[in-house]
Design a protein around this motif. Structure first.
Motif, PDB file in Angstrom:
ATOM      1  N   UNK A 264      -5.864 -10.722  -3.273  1.00 55.97           N
ATOM      2  CA  UNK A 264      -6.222  -9.539  -2.503  1.00 55.97           C
ATOM      3  C   UNK A 264      -6.015  -8.329  -3.388  1.00 55.97           C
TER       4      UNK A 264
ATOM      5  N   UNK B 258      -4.883  -4.600  -4.528  1.00 57.46           N
ATOM      6  CA  UNK B 258      -3.844  -3.612  -4.272  1.00 57.46           C
ATOM      7  C   UNK B 258      -4.503  -2.377  -3.681  1.00 57.46           C
ATOM      8  N   UNK B 259      -3.832  -1.697  -2.771  1.00 59.39           N
ATOM      9  CA  UNK B 259      -4.465  -0.592  -2.064  1.00 59.39           C
ATOM     10  C   UNK B 259      -4.066   0.766  -2.627  1.00 59.39           C
TER      11      UNK B 259
ATOM     12  N   UNK C  79       9.910  -2.274 -17.527  1.00 60.21           N
ATOM     13  CA  UNK C  79       8.871  -3.276 -17.427  1.00 60.21           C
ATOM     14  C   UNK C  79       7.493  -2.717 -17.784  1.00 60.21           C
TER      15      UNK C  79
ATOM     16  N   UNK D 227       4.702   1.834 -14.001  1.00 61.10           N
ATOM     17  CA  UNK D 227       4.714   1.500 -12.578  1.00 61.10           C
ATOM     18  C   UNK D 227       4.431   2.772 -11.789  1.00 61.10           C
TER      19      UNK D 227
ATOM     20  N   UNK E 235       7.345   6.347  -2.276  1.00 61.52           N
ATOM     21  CA  UNK E 235       8.550   5.622  -2.697  1.00 61.52           C
ATOM     22  C   UNK E 235       9.808   6.472  -2.571  1.00 61.52           C
TER      23      UNK E 235
ATOM     24  N   UNK F 245      -1.477 -11.444  -4.639  1.00 60.42           N
ATOM     25  CA  UNK F 245      -1.863 -10.154  -5.188  1.00 60.42           C
ATOM     26  C   UNK F 245      -2.308 -10.351  -6.642  1.00 60.42           C
TER      27      UNK F 245
ATOM     28  N   UNK G 198       9.539  -1.581   1.498  1.00 64.49           N
ATOM     29  CA  UNK G 198       9.899  -0.442   0.640  1.00 64.49           C
ATOM     30  C   UNK G 198      11.172  -0.755  -0.160  1.00 64.49           C
TER      31      UNK G 198
ATOM     32  N   UNK H 152      10.503  -3.687  -2.727  1.00 62.29           N
ATOM     33  CA  UNK H 152       9.644  -3.309  -3.865  1.00 62.29           C
ATOM     34  C   UNK H 152      10.411  -2.370  -4.792  1.00 62.29           C
TER      35      UNK H 152
ATOM     36  N   UNK I 260      12.421  -4.483  -6.981  1.00 57.33           N
ATOM     37  CA  UNK I 260      11.627  -5.183  -7.996  1.00 57.33           C
ATOM     38  C   UNK I 260      11.223  -4.232  -9.129  1.00 57.33           C
ATOM     39  N   UNK I 261      10.876  -2.991  -8.775  1.00 59.73           N
ATOM     40  CA  UNK I 261      10.279  -2.101  -9.783  1.00 59.73           C
ATOM     41  C   UNK I 261      11.191  -0.988 -10.259  1.00 59.73           C
TER      42      UNK I 261
ATOM     43  N   UNK J  86      -2.101  -5.268   4.134  1.00 59.86           N
ATOM     44  CA  UNK J  86      -2.304  -3.877   3.732  1.00 59.86           C
ATOM     45  C   UNK J  86      -0.968  -3.259   3.277  1.00 59.86           C
TER      46      UNK J  86
ATOM     47  N   UNK K 131       0.310  -4.781  -0.004  1.00 60.84           N
ATOM     48  CA  UNK K 131      -0.467  -4.271  -1.127  1.00 60.84           C
ATOM     49  C   UNK K 131      -0.011  -2.875  -1.521  1.00 60.84           C
ATOM     50  N   UNK K 132       0.299  -2.069  -0.514  1.00 62.10           N
ATOM     51  CA  UNK K 132       0.746  -0.697  -0.776  1.00 62.10           C
ATOM     52  C   UNK K 132       2.052  -0.685  -1.567  1.00 62.10           C
ATOM     53  N   UNK K 133       3.001  -1.489  -1.159  1.00 61.66           N
ATOM     54  CA  UNK K 133       4.326  -1.405  -1.777  1.00 61.66           C
ATOM     55  C   UNK K 133       4.468  -2.258  -3.040  1.00 61.66           C
ATOM     56  N   UNK K 134       3.827  -3.400  -3.054  1.00 61.36           N
ATOM     57  CA  UNK K 134       4.028  -4.311  -4.194  1.00 61.36           C
ATOM     58  C   UNK K 134       2.849  -4.326  -5.160  1.00 61.36           C
ATOM     59  N   UNK K 135       1.679  -3.900  -4.678  1.00 65.21           N
ATOM     60  CA  UNK K 135       0.471  -3.999  -5.489  1.00 65.21           C
ATOM     61  C   UNK K 135       0.583  -3.360  -6.861  1.00 65.21           C
ATOM     62  N   UNK K 136       1.147  -2.156  -6.968  1.00 67.82           N
ATOM     63  CA  UNK K 136       1.176  -1.498  -8.285  1.00 67.82           C
ATOM     64  C   UNK K 136       2.192  -2.079  -9.262  1.00 67.82           C
ATOM     65  N   UNK K 137       3.023  -2.952  -8.835  1.00 64.49           N
ATOM     66  CA  UNK K 137       4.063  -3.454  -9.753  1.00 64.49           C
ATOM     67  C   UNK K 137       3.443  -4.459 -10.716  1.00 64.49           C
ATOM     68  N   UNK K 138       3.585  -4.222 -12.015  1.00 63.73           N
ATOM     69  CA  UNK K 138       2.950  -5.149 -12.966  1.00 63.73           C
ATOM     70  C   UNK K 138       3.631  -6.511 -13.008  1.00 63.73           C
TER      71      UNK K 138
END
Lengths: 508, 493
Positions: A32, A34-35, A46, A49, A55, B64, B159, B162, B165-166, B262, B265-272
């Motif tokens: 899926x 990312x939004x 890392x 980010x 946040x 993701x 929140x 994530x 994680x990041x 949704x 994706x908002x909270x975890x999506x941007x984490x590489x």
């Protein structure tokens, strides 16, 4: 040697399944998108980010969408047994069958404990093997039969909803018609005595047990002391059978059903299974007054490098308006991120466990802590300090707000499954509370204010009323404990003898 | 094919068909238990204006782009949602040269503070949101976080987690590390002091697994070992292991699947995703001889513990040993208990278990002697009892009951959303899909027709085991003390 490679076994297992149980091959997960696109890149260990604005503060709650709940009903069988039915959407039905309260002496309590083991054997019409055949075919775990701390015996069981009728018949047979076979009885009695031998060496169990005795007194039904295993080995089958007859009568038994069955459906099943149980005597009311024994009780375990500390109070009854306020106060005191932080981070050898034992006319509110012997004196002084501070200053607004939310949330979560709901409604019945007390309790938490918590704390958590049990090496803790000047200390020696040590004068 | 051949060997005792019937009951009923209760859909459909009414059947799984596996199952029975986040990396994955205990300390630090979550706020925010269960735990193979809270608060744990994680590294300072280490050290000290046999697993695992295997020194470290955990180690472990591609997020409750994806994706999506390849799964291990270790512990009566290194979690052999454990000391069938406790009266208790692990399992038999019986005497009685057990072939019914006894509680536990969320995350972490749950139960279809005899010959032979003989000694240190070791060559037996 067979291959044990993980994917091979998985593939083989799936491949071996035929017919209706044949499952699809392992699915490839679907990606899926990312939004969120990173508005402000941030260098971290890392890589890059997104440190997006959302946040920087906690998210706000979404909209509440209520879940409809079926009403809980209370009715009675023809012989007067109350039946509480809480219908829930579940494939399972959970049952709790609660006996009369029958443990007013230590001997009676031990007879009940022995009976709970004996009831795991055959009945007058079913062998042990037949019982377990039926349990397996109904997908029922072996019923849990136990003596509760208020002296009642409770059977807890669960069955598939579509097997509820046959399951209830089986449970009634197990509970009401044990064979009391002499040979089986001797085996179970031996197992029970062995189990007790293990228990009396468990310092955590001992501390939990002795603190209740230190609060209520060993002659009181809530503070009964266990017998030595040697005495259990002399129990007669007739004594245990008499206990069985005394506990199971229609006047004091109650049944709770929760899960995927409705009241109209389940009542005929229960009527058939329990409707012929004869009535018996009314239950006796137990009165509570604090025991006037020493404030500190030591169970001497020479050589122990850790001391198990149990401290506690006689708290208000769950029916009292003080109950929630006192629980909130005690909970705040044991909060490892709050008031108990020094205790947990710097003094204890582990965390604090706080427990409340509920009885119809009282409660026992207890903390359990592991402590190194050299920290026992500091631990007890810190406990004293926390309590004095609480009763003099009360909680902060933040602590109260947190505690209110926690209390209400714990209630909501206690009814999430059929089994949890059955436990909660069984507890309400045992405490003499109506089933709608659940909703009222949530409201009571929301109405708690600083003044009510402070006054309840002052009434129930007065440090002079605190009792302390130490299970550990008395030689290693004697000096710090006696230097507290909390009065004489009751010491239970390794030889089983009890002696009083320390000053006769108490400072409090 | 080998499995089918083995099943056919002893047709006189137990047929393939009877075994399949035995397990069929379990798997069919598990499927029933996992299916949505009709009442849930009916009731929610008539009363939920938000569109949450139509529940999806079973878990929905997606990934993701950064590799995070997300599992969602709608369950509208209560207004709550349960979340579980599992990282496929535990103490065994701490990169060298950093100390064991690093993963545990890292877990404690992650719930203490992160860059956007001030110290102590993790627990407070969740509590204020009405969380009733907040858990975090560490094992050799994984670390996990779990929470149950009102469904409208779904975004809060996303929140928090994530951020863990990041945005973790800047919140790790020396004070925080020292506090976490001290608490962990005292907890271990408490465990050691509270149990006179706390170290026996360590003694056994050192023998069962070779140096370099993730489990070799993974059990019951000494409290002081925690002091070797460093900030560099914690950050290296986090950097290497706690990445989205190593994580599974499982969500079960009063939510809609689309809404969850949704928010995730908002909270975890941007984490590489991470850049370090996962450690290879170690090869199966096995002893070539019997090893006996003499121990002293501050206990009342002698005990023996016998250990075997056995096939890893979720294999058919692992399932077989689960059942064998129940046949030896279960509720309905208990060959070893009957022999040692009821008949010979040399033991007070017998406990048998298969401890399943991702990189290998351990089968353990623990026997506690009655007063006056020594550890060597107990071992002789145990070996004689095992020889006799080989003659007691379980009936199909005994097998069926052992399987039922093993699985029935697991089936009932799935009535709870929190258990389901955790279970889905575990399966997805282990085999790549939450839907493996049913297949896991089906493993019990493939058990040998005489699993005890098969296991004794093939999986838990007498000459490939570690035996701990524990003698009572009031002067023994907490946790027990090793006094001697001998190797008994397989050829001599």
């Amino acid at each position: 040697m067979r291959p044990h490679a993980f994917p091979l076994v998985v593939a083989a297992t799936i491949g071996a399944c035929a017919g209706p149980r044949n499952a699809p091959a392992l699915r490839e997960p679907t990606p899926i998108a990312a939004t969120e696109v990173a508005p402000a890149p941030l260098e971290t260990a890392r890589g890059v980010i997104a440190d997006a604005p959302f946040r920087h503060s906690p998210p706000t709650a979404g909209a509440v969408t209520p879940v409809p709940t079926a009403p809980v009903t209370v009715t009675r069988l023809r012989n007067g047994i109350p039946v509480i039915v809480a219908k829930q959407p579940s494939r399972f039905v959970a049952l709790r069958i609660i006996s009369a309260s029958g443990a007013e002496t230590t001997l009676q309590a031990e007879h009940i404990d022995c009976l709970t083991d004996v009831l795991r054997d055959d009945t007058k019409t079913r062998t042990f093997a037949q019982i377990h055949e039926e349990l397996a075919s109904f997908m029922m775990p072996e019923p849990l039969i136990e003596r509760l701390t208020d002296g009642r015996m409770q059977l807890s069981a669960a069955t598939l909803a579509e097997k509820a009728s046959a399951g209830i018949d089986l449970l009634a047979d197990i509970l009401l018609h044990p064979s009391f076979n002499e040979q089986n009885f001797a085996r179970r009695r031996n197992q029970f005595a062995n189990f007790r031998e293990q228990q009396i060496d468990d310092p955590v169990l001992v501390s939990e047990h002795v603190i209740r005795r230190a609060l209520f007194g060993k002659q009181h039904p809530y503070g009964l002391e266990n017998l030595a295993p040697r005495e259990i080995r002399t129990f007669k089958v007739a004594e245990v059978a008499a206990t069985h007859a005394r506990l199971l009568n229609a006047t004091q038994v109650a049944i709770v059903v929760a899960g995927g069955v409705s009241e109209p459906d389940v009542l005929p099943m229960l009527e058939r299974a329990f409707g012929n149980l004869p009535r018996g005597p009314e239950s006796r009311t137990v009165t509570v007054k604090p025991w006037d024994g020493p404030r500190i009780v030591v169970v001497d375990k020479p050589g122990s490098t850790l001391v198990r500390v149990a401290s506690g109070f006689i708290g208000p009854s769950p029916r009292s308006s003080d109950f929630e306020a006192t629980e909130v106060a005690l909970g705040a005191l044991a909060d490892p991120a709050g008031r108990a932080r020094t205790l947990v981070d710097e003094i204890l050898a582990g965390s604090i466990t706080s427990k409340t034992y509920s009885y119809p006319n009282a409660s026992a509110m207890i903390w359990l802590m592991p402590v190194r012997p050299d920290a026992v004196g500091r631990t007890l002084r810190e406990l004293d300090h926390l309590l004095v501070n609480l009763t003099e200053q009360g909680l902060s607004e933040e602590e109260l707000s947190l505690a209110r939310t926690r209390g209400a949330a714990a209630i909501a979560a206690s009814f999430a499954t059929a089994s949890q709901a059955a436990d909660e409604y069984a507890l309400l019945w045992r405490m003499g509370l109506p089933v709608d007390d659940v909703a009222k309790a949530v409201a009571r938490y929301s109405f708690l204010d600083l003044a009510s918590v402070r006054s309840a704390g002052a009434r129930w958590l007065d440090t002079r009323k605190m009792r302390v049990v130490l299970v550990g090496d008395w030689d290693a803790v004697r000096d710090p404990v006696t230097s507290l000047d909390w009065g004489p200390v009751e010491v239970h020696g390794r030889d089983g003898k009890v002696r009083i040590e320390g000053p006769i004068r108490a400072s409090h | 094919m080998e499995r089918a051949t083995r099943v056919g060997k002893n047709e006189g005792h137990c047929t393939k068909e009877s075994l399949r019937k035995a397990a069929l009951g379990v798997t069919v009923i598990t499927a029933l238990a996992l299916a949505k209760p009709p009442l849930a859909e009916a009731e929610s459909a008539g009363s939920n204006p938000s569109g949450r009414a139509k529940a999806a059947v079973g878990p929905v799984e997606r990934t993701l782009p950064n590799g995070l596996t997300v599992i969602v199952e709608e369950d509208h029975r209560t207004p709550l949602v349960s979340l579980a986040l599992r990282y496929r990396a535990g103490e065994a994955n701490v990169p060298p040269p950093f100390a064991r205990g690093t993963a545990t300390v890292a877990t404690a630090l992650m719930v203490r503070a992160t860059e956007h979550v001030p110290e102590g706020e993790y627990a407070k925010l969740l509590a204020r949101a009405g969380a009733s269960k907040m858990e975090s735990w560490t094992s050799a193979d994984a670390i996990s976080f779990g929470v149950t809270l009102p469904a409208e608060q779904l975004a809060l744990p996303l929140w928090l987690w994530s951020d863990q994680m990041a945005f973790f590294d800047k919140a790790v300072d020396d004070t925080a590390l020292a506090t976490a280490r001290a608490r962990f050290r005292e907890q271990r000290r408490g465990t050691f002091a509270g149990s006179p046999l706390a170290r026996i697993h360590r003694f056994a695992y050192e023998e069962l697994y070779p140096v370099g295997h993730p489990y070799h020194d993974g059990a019951d470290e000494a409290p002081e070992a925690v002091d070797a955990v460093t900030r560099e180690g914690v950050l290296a472990y986090h950097e290497r292991c706690l990445t989205p591609d190593r994580a599974i997020l499982s969500i079960v409750g009063h939510v809609t699947t689309a809404e969850v994806f949704e928010q995730v994706g908002r909270y975890f999506g941007p984490i590489p995703r991470g850049t370090t390849p996962p450690l290879p799964v170690p090869e199966p291990v096995g002893l070539s001889n019997e090893i006996q270790i003499d121990l002293e512990a501050n206990i009342k009566d002698a005990t023996i513990s016998v250990f075997w290194a056995t096939p890893r979690l979720l294999t058919t052999d692992d399932a077989e040993l689960d059942v064998v454990a129940r046949l030896l000391a279960g509720q309905q069938t208990a060959y070893l208990w009957w022999a040692l406790v009821d008949e010979k009266k040399v033991a007070r208790t017998v406990r048998v278990r298969q401890m399943s692990g991702q990189s290998g399992s351990v089968f353990q038999v623990a026997v506690e002697a009655v007063s006056g019986v020594t550890a060597p005497q107990l071992l002789s009685a145990f070996d004689a009892a095992i020889d006799a057990v080989k003659m007691r072939h379980p009936t199909p019914n005994a097998l069926r009951l052992a399987t039922y006894e093993l699985l029935v509680h697991r089936v009932h536990a799935l009535d709870g959303a929190a258990t389901k969320a955790y279970t889905y995350a575990s399966y997805a972490g282990l085999v790549g899909t939450a839907s493996y749950l049913l297949h896991d139960f089906e493993r019990y279809d493939h058990i040998a027709n005489d699993p005890v005899v098969d296991a004794l010959a093939r999986l838990i032979p007498r000459d490939r085991r570690v035996v701990l003989l524990v003698t009572p000694s009031a002067s023994a240190p907490p946790g027990g003390e090793r006094k001697g070791r001998r190797v008994i060559l397989a050829a001599r037996q």
